[in-house]
Write a protein that holds these residues in place. Sequence first.
Motif: not given
Length: 68
Positions: A9, A11, A14, A49
């Motif tokens: 992932s 950030e 996102r 999200y």
Amino acid sequence: MAYSRKTISNESDRVVLEKAEAREIFRTWQTNRDNDFVRARLERCEKVYGSGARDRVRTYMSRMKEGQ
């Protein structure tokens, strides 16, 4: 260190996606003035999200409204 195909992932990705979502929701709201649409999309953001996304997207939308 072993090579892994598992996606890590990021950030920053996102943040970019949440800002894009906020931009889309805000511009659609400006056109249609449909508050039910906004509520539904914010709930969808929370599912897509993660927790706290609704508040972050709402913050981005308020910044757009202020012109920042």
